[in-house]
Scaffold this active site. Structure first.
Site: not given
Lengths: 279, 202
Positions: B113, B48
């Site tokens: 998640k 990222h």
């Protein structure tokens, strides 16, 4: 005398077993959870986790892609002598096991100043203690980052008492549990000192799920925390349900008159540990 | 090819082809059980940082990621004849600081998640994006729904490299839908106290 190479060999075997095989007690607890979960989505998720355990064991692949940091606990018999460079042998075993078993390399060289992947999952984090008798008990835990991130330590005041402990554990699970791959194994340490209490919580994860604490006062505390955690409704996968934890294990210890240290070490649904006796 | 074929009756999961258009994603609802088929790109913490740097320097998503899906995962190496022996979602909230900017730049769906921030919920609603939750800890099972893997960039990051995966009926749930509805906010509330009412001291 136990040589460092024998300890390394035990570490290797324990890593491969733990990474690919769900602990028998966790498997039994997961089956029990599937039977008592009331949310249909929760039951479906527990079904996926049971199927996952079967595939991992059948195909010798990791239960989880996060094959963890390696914690090695060496319990040396008081009449035993250990020879050789134990940390070097343990780290060589970690590197070999992670390469041979196709596990994930998840360790960086330094937390802050050099986040370069060491590419062999070393170093292991090693604790050494003593027990009665001869030989060495080698215990390995593979700890996922997500569940370790969900863990916490607090230095309560003695007056906070059992209610304070229950509140801290419940609030920690409420805040972080949904991200930690529930159903969880909640390890709780109470007592000792700031640096030791987290270690107690981690060791609590080694006790077989379903085995009650030998002290009925602590066993009662475990049941009380378990009821509070279940009432959170977090459920399997964090997507709602009546089973949030497979177990709550508490370890208590002496401490300073001014202190009530408490730690929560969260274990995920793929709680992974294995022990090998080295004679 | 982009479509969502809703399951017939109340039991079957909705089939979603990737990359999905915003029109298709708009038909999904938080709580829907889905199976995902098509390409996704693995990206986790270090990835990222690289994507944000690329977005900043190039002014658009690097590596042709516009319209694509990010899977927050760092797989294990190939095993058992599969591209990865185990591959499952990592905690999504660690990526929250980067997600609104990536959704604005053209990522249409993410898979991970755990609960996410209010900023991510708002960004999903604003840009018509969806967050899917897969089951953490089911990585041996999920790896059986990955048919191919090809490293696209950042190979030096090891398991954090940007890897294009082909999914085949990868099971997941709609956690945040394109209206910003969040299953994590409603699901636990629905069951809060339910175990306690039953006695709950097991």
């Amino acid at each position: 005398m136990v040589g460092a190479e024998a300890i390394g060999s035990a570490v290797y075997d324990a890593i491969v077993r733990a990474a690919t095989t769900l602990r028998p007690d966790a498997l039994a607890a997961m089956r029990d959870a599937e039977a008592r979960e009331r949310s249909p989505r929760g039951r479906a998720i527990l079904g996926q986790l049971l199927e996952n355990a079967r595939i991992a064991a059948d195909d010798a692949v990791p239960l989880c892609q996060d094959t963890g940091s390696v914690w090695v606990l060496l319990e040396v018999g008081e009449s035993e002598c250990v020879g050789g460079d134990v940390p070097a042998a343990v780290n060589a075993a970690v590197a070999a096991a992670y390469a041979d078993a196709h596990l994930r390399m998840s360790i960086v060289r330094d937390a802050l100043v050099d986040r370069t992947n060491t590419k062999d999952n070393t170093p292991a984090f090693i604790d050494i203690g003593f027990r009665s008798g001869t030989g060495v008990t080698v215990t390995v835990m593979l700890k996922g980052g997500g569940s370790d991130n969900a863990s916490a330590v607090s230095m309560l005041a003695p007056g906070d008492g059992e209610d304070g402990v229950v509140r801290f554990v419940t609030e920690t699970v409420a805040r972080t549990g949904a991200s930690a791959c529930p159903p969880l194994l909640v390890g709780v340490g109470v007592g000792a000192t700031f640096d030791k209490v987290a270690s107690l919580a981690k060791r609590a994860l080694l006790r077989p799920i379903g085995a009650p604490h030998p002290d009925p006062r602590v066993a009662a505390l475990e049941r009380r925390i378990a009821a509070e955690v279940e009432a959170l409704g977090i459920g399997p996968g964090g997507l709602g349900g009546t089973v949030t934890a497979l177990g709550v294990h508490v370890v208590t210890a002496p401490c300073h008159i001014a202190s009530l240290p408490v730690a929560v070490n969260v274990g995920c649904s793929a709680v992974r540990s294995a022990s090998v006796e080295v004679a | 090819m982009s479509e969502a074929r809703h399951g017939t009756g109340s039991t079957g999961p909705t089939e979603v082809s990737l990359p999905a258009t915003r029109e298709v994603l708009a038909t999904l609802r938080a709580g829907d059980e889905v199976v995902l088929t098509g390409p996704v790109y693995t990206a986790r913490d270090a990835t990222h940082e690289r994507l944000l740097a690329g977005l900043s320097s190039e002014g658009e998503l690097p590596h042709g990621l516009g319209g694509q899906t990010l899977l927050y995962a760092g797989p294990t190496p190939p095993a058992a004849g599969r591209p990865s022996g185990a591959l499952g979602p990592t905690t999504a909230k660690r990526m929250d600081r980067a997600t609104p900017a990536l959704l604005k730049a053209g990522i249409v769906a993410t898979i991970g998640k755990g609960p996410r921030s209010a900023e991510v919920r708002r960004a999903c609603a604003e840009y018509g994006a969806v967050y899917f939750a897969a089951v953490g800890g089911a990585a041996a099972l999920l790896a059986m729904h990955v048919t191919a893997a090809e490293t696209v960039a950042y190979a030096e990051l090891g398991t954090e490299a940007l890897v294009r995966l082909e999914l085949d009926r990868f099971p997941a749930f709609v956690a945040i839908d394109a209206r910003g509805e969040d299953l994590y906010l409603t699901a636990a509330l629905e069951w809060r106290g339910a175990a306690d009412i039953d006695g709950g001291d097991a």
